[in-house]
Design a protein around this motif. Structure first.
Motif, mmCIF file in Angstrom:
data_model
loop_
_atom_site.group_PDB
_atom_site.id
_atom_site.type_symbol
_atom_site.label_atom_id
_atom_site.label_comp_id
_atom_site.label_asym_id
_atom_site.label_seq_id
_atom_site.Cartn_x
_atom_site.Cartn_y
_atom_site.Cartn_z
ATOM 1 N N TYR A 1 0.802 -1.113 0.106
ATOM 2 C CA TYR A 1 0.052 -0.069 -0.093
ATOM 3 C C TYR A 1 0.749 1.379 -0.051
ATOM 4 O O TYR A 1 0.382 2.610 -0.402
ATOM 5 C CB TYR A 1 -0.965 0.049 1.266
ATOM 6 N N TYR A 2 2.275 1.213 0.299
ATOM 7 C CA TYR A 2 2.868 2.498 0.436
ATOM 8 C C TYR A 2 3.925 2.412 -0.700
ATOM 9 O O TYR A 2 4.558 3.453 -0.897
ATOM 10 C CB TYR A 2 3.873 2.293 1.657
ATOM 11 N N LYS A 3 3.758 1.442 -1.672
ATOM 12 C CA LYS A 3 4.774 1.507 -2.921
ATOM 13 C C LYS A 3 4.256 2.534 -3.899
ATOM 14 O O LYS A 3 3.199 2.417 -4.442
ATOM 15 C CB LYS A 3 5.015 0.100 -3.315
ATOM 16 N N PRO A 4 5.298 3.360 -4.305
ATOM 17 C CA PRO A 4 4.732 4.339 -5.330
ATOM 18 C C PRO A 4 4.470 3.623 -6.628
ATOM 19 O O PRO A 4 5.214 2.800 -6.903
ATOM 20 C CB PRO A 4 5.909 5.409 -5.182
ATOM 21 N N THR A 5 3.386 3.916 -7.436
ATOM 22 C CA THR A 5 3.366 3.524 -8.709
ATOM 23 C C THR A 5 4.495 4.316 -9.881
ATOM 24 O O THR A 5 4.854 3.469 -10.796
ATOM 25 C CB THR A 5 1.935 3.683 -9.399
ATOM 26 N N TRP A 6 4.671 5.629 -9.492
ATOM 27 C CA TRP A 6 5.529 6.242 -10.222
ATOM 28 C C TRP A 6 6.423 7.287 -9.574
ATOM 29 O O TRP A 6 5.647 7.606 -8.452
ATOM 30 C CB TRP A 6 4.821 7.156 -11.544
ATOM 31 N N VAL A 7 7.595 7.447 -10.006
ATOM 32 C CA VAL A 7 8.272 8.734 -9.245
ATOM 33 C C VAL A 7 8.620 9.515 -10.353
ATOM 34 O O VAL A 7 9.213 9.047 -11.411
ATOM 35 C CB VAL A 7 9.531 8.031 -8.487
ATOM 36 N N PHE A 8 8.340 10.687 -10.180
ATOM 37 C CA PHE A 8 8.620 11.829 -11.354
ATOM 38 C C PHE A 8 10.041 12.803 -10.779
ATOM 39 O O PHE A 8 10.030 12.845 -9.294
ATOM 40 C CB PHE A 8 7.650 12.693 -11.668
ATOM 41 N N ALA A 9 10.829 13.114 -11.496
ATOM 42 C CA ALA A 9 12.228 13.595 -10.898
ATOM 43 C C ALA A 9 12.766 14.533 -12.010
ATOM 44 O O ALA A 9 12.511 14.351 -13.128
ATOM 45 C CB ALA A 9 13.079 12.473 -10.447
ATOM 46 N N VAL A 10 13.518 15.556 -11.322
ATOM 47 C CA VAL A 10 14.386 16.475 -12.046
ATOM 48 C C VAL A 10 15.802 16.093 -11.773
ATOM 49 O O VAL A 10 16.212 16.128 -10.569
ATOM 50 C CB VAL A 10 13.901 17.772 -11.967
ATOM 51 N N LYS A 11 16.599 16.062 -12.983
ATOM 52 C CA LYS A 11 18.111 16.039 -12.683
ATOM 53 C C LYS A 11 18.565 17.417 -13.440
ATOM 54 O O LYS A 11 18.283 17.772 -14.495
ATOM 55 C CB LYS A 11 18.438 14.864 -13.358
ATOM 56 N N ASP A 12 19.519 17.842 -12.517
ATOM 57 C CA ASP A 12 20.573 19.143 -13.084
ATOM 58 C C ASP A 12 21.798 18.455 -13.043
ATOM 59 O O ASP A 12 22.394 18.277 -12.301
ATOM 60 C CB ASP A 12 20.435 20.237 -11.929
ATOM 61 N N GLY A 13 22.140 17.943 -14.403
ATOM 62 C CA GLY A 13 23.487 17.386 -14.515
ATOM 63 C C GLY A 13 23.357 15.827 -14.112
ATOM 64 O O GLY A 13 22.226 15.132 -14.579
ATOM 65 N N ASN A 14 24.117 15.671 -13.096
ATOM 66 C CA ASN A 14 23.890 14.338 -12.228
ATOM 67 C C ASN A 14 23.224 14.222 -11.033
ATOM 68 O O ASN A 14 23.049 13.226 -10.428
ATOM 69 C CB ASN A 14 25.478 13.620 -12.272
ATOM 70 N N GLU A 15 23.021 15.582 -10.759
ATOM 71 C CA GLU A 15 22.382 15.743 -9.191
ATOM 72 C C GLU A 15 20.753 15.785 -9.486
ATOM 73 O O GLU A 15 20.218 16.159 -10.358
ATOM 74 C CB GLU A 15 22.781 17.347 -8.780
ATOM 75 N N LEU A 16 20.128 15.020 -8.543
ATOM 76 C CA LEU A 16 18.524 14.846 -8.267
ATOM 77 C C LEU A 16 18.340 16.006 -7.627
ATOM 78 O O LEU A 16 18.675 16.220 -6.578
ATOM 79 C CB LEU A 16 18.459 13.481 -7.722
ATOM 80 N N VAL A 17 17.533 16.802 -7.997
ATOM 81 C CA VAL A 17 17.022 18.225 -7.455
ATOM 82 C C VAL A 17 15.593 18.096 -6.894
ATOM 83 O O VAL A 17 15.353 18.853 -6.073
ATOM 84 C CB VAL A 17 17.462 19.336 -8.152
ATOM 85 N N SER A 18 14.663 17.446 -7.806
ATOM 86 C CA SER A 18 13.278 17.654 -7.447
ATOM 87 C C SER A 18 12.738 16.159 -7.619
ATOM 88 O O SER A 18 12.971 15.752 -8.586
ATOM 89 C CB SER A 18 12.649 18.680 -8.003
ATOM 90 N N THR A 19 11.713 15.924 -6.529
ATOM 91 C CA THR A 19 10.959 14.539 -7.019
ATOM 92 C C THR A 19 9.575 14.889 -6.417
ATOM 93 O O THR A 19 9.115 15.758 -5.831
ATOM 94 C CB THR A 19 11.663 13.263 -6.104
ATOM 95 N N LEU A 20 8.591 13.925 -6.943
ATOM 96 C CA LEU A 20 7.336 13.706 -6.414
ATOM 97 C C LEU A 20 6.894 12.068 -6.907
ATOM 98 O O LEU A 20 7.484 11.669 -7.826
ATOM 99 C CB LEU A 20 6.282 14.596 -7.119
ATOM 100 N N TYR A 21 6.167 11.696 -6.111
ATOM 101 C CA TYR A 21 5.715 10.309 -6.336
ATOM 102 C C TYR A 21 4.240 10.007 -6.114
ATOM 103 O O TYR A 21 3.798 11.069 -5.832
ATOM 104 C CB TYR A 21 6.393 9.174 -5.716
ATOM 105 N N VAL A 22 3.795 9.102 -6.905
ATOM 106 C CA VAL A 22 2.439 8.876 -7.102
ATOM 107 C C VAL A 22 1.857 7.528 -6.651
ATOM 108 O O VAL A 22 2.526 6.555 -7.247
ATOM 109 C CB VAL A 22 1.890 9.082 -8.730
ATOM 110 N N ILE A 23 0.839 7.544 -5.766
ATOM 111 C CA ILE A 23 0.637 6.142 -5.195
ATOM 112 C C ILE A 23 -0.942 5.840 -5.686
ATOM 113 O O ILE A 23 -1.740 6.700 -5.642
ATOM 114 C CB ILE A 23 0.480 6.269 -3.728
ATOM 115 N N ASP A 24 -1.203 4.657 -6.067
ATOM 116 C CA ASP A 24 -2.636 4.226 -6.495
ATOM 117 C C ASP A 24 -3.267 4.196 -5.358
ATOM 118 O O ASP A 24 -3.048 3.465 -4.242
ATOM 119 C CB ASP A 24 -2.545 2.865 -7.200
ATOM 120 N N ARG A 25 -4.554 4.909 -5.395
ATOM 121 C CA ARG A 25 -5.615 4.721 -4.290
ATOM 122 C C ARG A 25 -6.864 4.702 -4.923
ATOM 123 O O ARG A 25 -7.050 5.190 -6.194
ATOM 124 C CB ARG A 25 -5.515 6.105 -3.488
ATOM 125 N N LEU A 26 -8.022 4.222 -4.244
ATOM 126 C CA LEU A 26 -9.199 3.931 -4.899
ATOM 127 C C LEU A 26 -10.061 4.772 -3.612
ATOM 128 O O LEU A 26 -10.206 4.310 -2.508
ATOM 129 C CB LEU A 26 -9.519 2.416 -4.922
#
Length: 318
Positions: free
Chosen positions: A50-75
């Motif tokens: 129930y806590y496993k994200p379906t998708w993770v969206f991210a922004v990389k600046d060069g090789n650095e991960l600078v921003s994320t959000l994740y999406v979890i399925d819910r009914l």
């Protein structure tokens, strides 16, 4: 560069980077960093799907991960129907890169990518904060601002309960608790559609509370013979006040009986209660607003303006 990552395909290094960034933004994610950075995150989430994200969206600046959000399925239930929701969580930008529009652009990208996959997206945020203004500008609308109640022990209404008893809940009680939850939420919109496995893991074992908040949660049931009349999940006592994370029952008298037991068993001076409006009205407590809001953006699946009696349990917040 914007990325759409499937967690099951993410490398251990990617999982580690994502959780480290989340830990920078949200302290309750820090307990999972060790799992991610030692290759055990997917095994952990396979045990708690129930806590496993379906998708993770991210922004990389060069090789650095600078921003994320994740999406979890819910009914979620709206107007008596099941609506598939993408639960947006963990919207986070590194301290060094804030104010550059990374998070808002990433959220816009996620919305465009998820159209057709869900009826709506939903999230929780602090009401009136900077993030709130961004979400509202993008198209998220307020559905529900959470209430909680405080009631001093001396104000608790007493009820006769000589034939009733209270005991700890065990895993075999999941079906009984689900029955009570479904009855309690029958007239509410926005509530999570639970099943017995979710009740067993989320309420009875309180896995996520233990993993992320490190609390000692206890689930209790009020019974009459073999029949369960009410249940509650409590997370300890602070300043002589017991926090009731969730309570549901077949009627008001059962609610009051179980709450009176909790007060006496903990020698508490009062209770802080997170519960549905019907329950808060039953116990005649002082009700306060929490400065956060549940927001929804329709992706074509429903009209949020038609939502009636909106509520979502604190335990179900992603």
């Amino acid at each position: 560069m914007m990325l759409k990552i499937s967690p099951k395909d993410a490398s251990s290094d990617e999982q580690c980077l994502i959780l480290k960034l989340l830990c920078e933004c949200f302290s309750d994610a820090c307990g999972l960093v060790n799992y991610a950075c030692n290759g055990g995150l997917m095994e952990l989430l396979s045990n708690y799907p129930y806590y496993k994200p379906t998708w993770v969206f991210a922004v990389k600046d060069g090789n650095e991960l600078v921003s994320t959000l994740y999406v979890i399925d819910r009914l979620i239930r709206f107007n008596g129907e099941a609506i598939r929701i993408g639960g947006v969580a963990g919207v986070c930008t590194s301290m060094r890169h804030r104010g550059k529009g990374y998070a808002s652009n990433l959220l816009k990208y996620a919305v465009s990518e998820l159209k057709g996959a869900y009826d709506a997206l939903a999230l929780f945020t602090t009401y009136g904060g900077l993030a709130y203004s961004i979400y509202r500008k993008i198209g998220f609308k307020d559905v529900y601002i959470r209430d909680y109640a405080i009631i001093p022990a001396i104000d608790m209404r007493q009820v006769s309960s000589s034939e009733l008893s209270v005991s700890n809940v065990n895993e075999s009680d999941a079906d009984s608790l689900l029955r009570i939850y479904n009855a309690e939420t029958n007239d509410l919109d926005g509530v999570l559609i639970r099943d017995s496995n979710y009740i067993r893991d989320h309420v009875i074992k309180a896995t996520w509370l233990r993993l992320t908040r490190g609390v000692n949660a206890t689930a209790l049931k009020l019974i009459n013979g073999a029949t369960t009349l009410a249940y509650a999940l409590i997370t300890g006592i602070n300043d002589d006040v017991v926090t009731v994370e969730e309570i549901a029952s077949i009627n008001c008298e059962s609610t009051l009986t179980l709450l009176n037991y909790i007060v006496k068993a903990n020698r508490a001076k009062g209770l802080r209660i997170y519960a549905s409006p019907k329950v808060l009205k039953c116990i005649n407590a002082q009700v306060f607003k929490i400065p956060n809001t549940y927001m929804v953006m329709s992706l074509g699946g429903f009209n949020y303006e038609e939502i009636k009696e909106p509520y979502i349990y604190r335990l179900d917040q992603w």
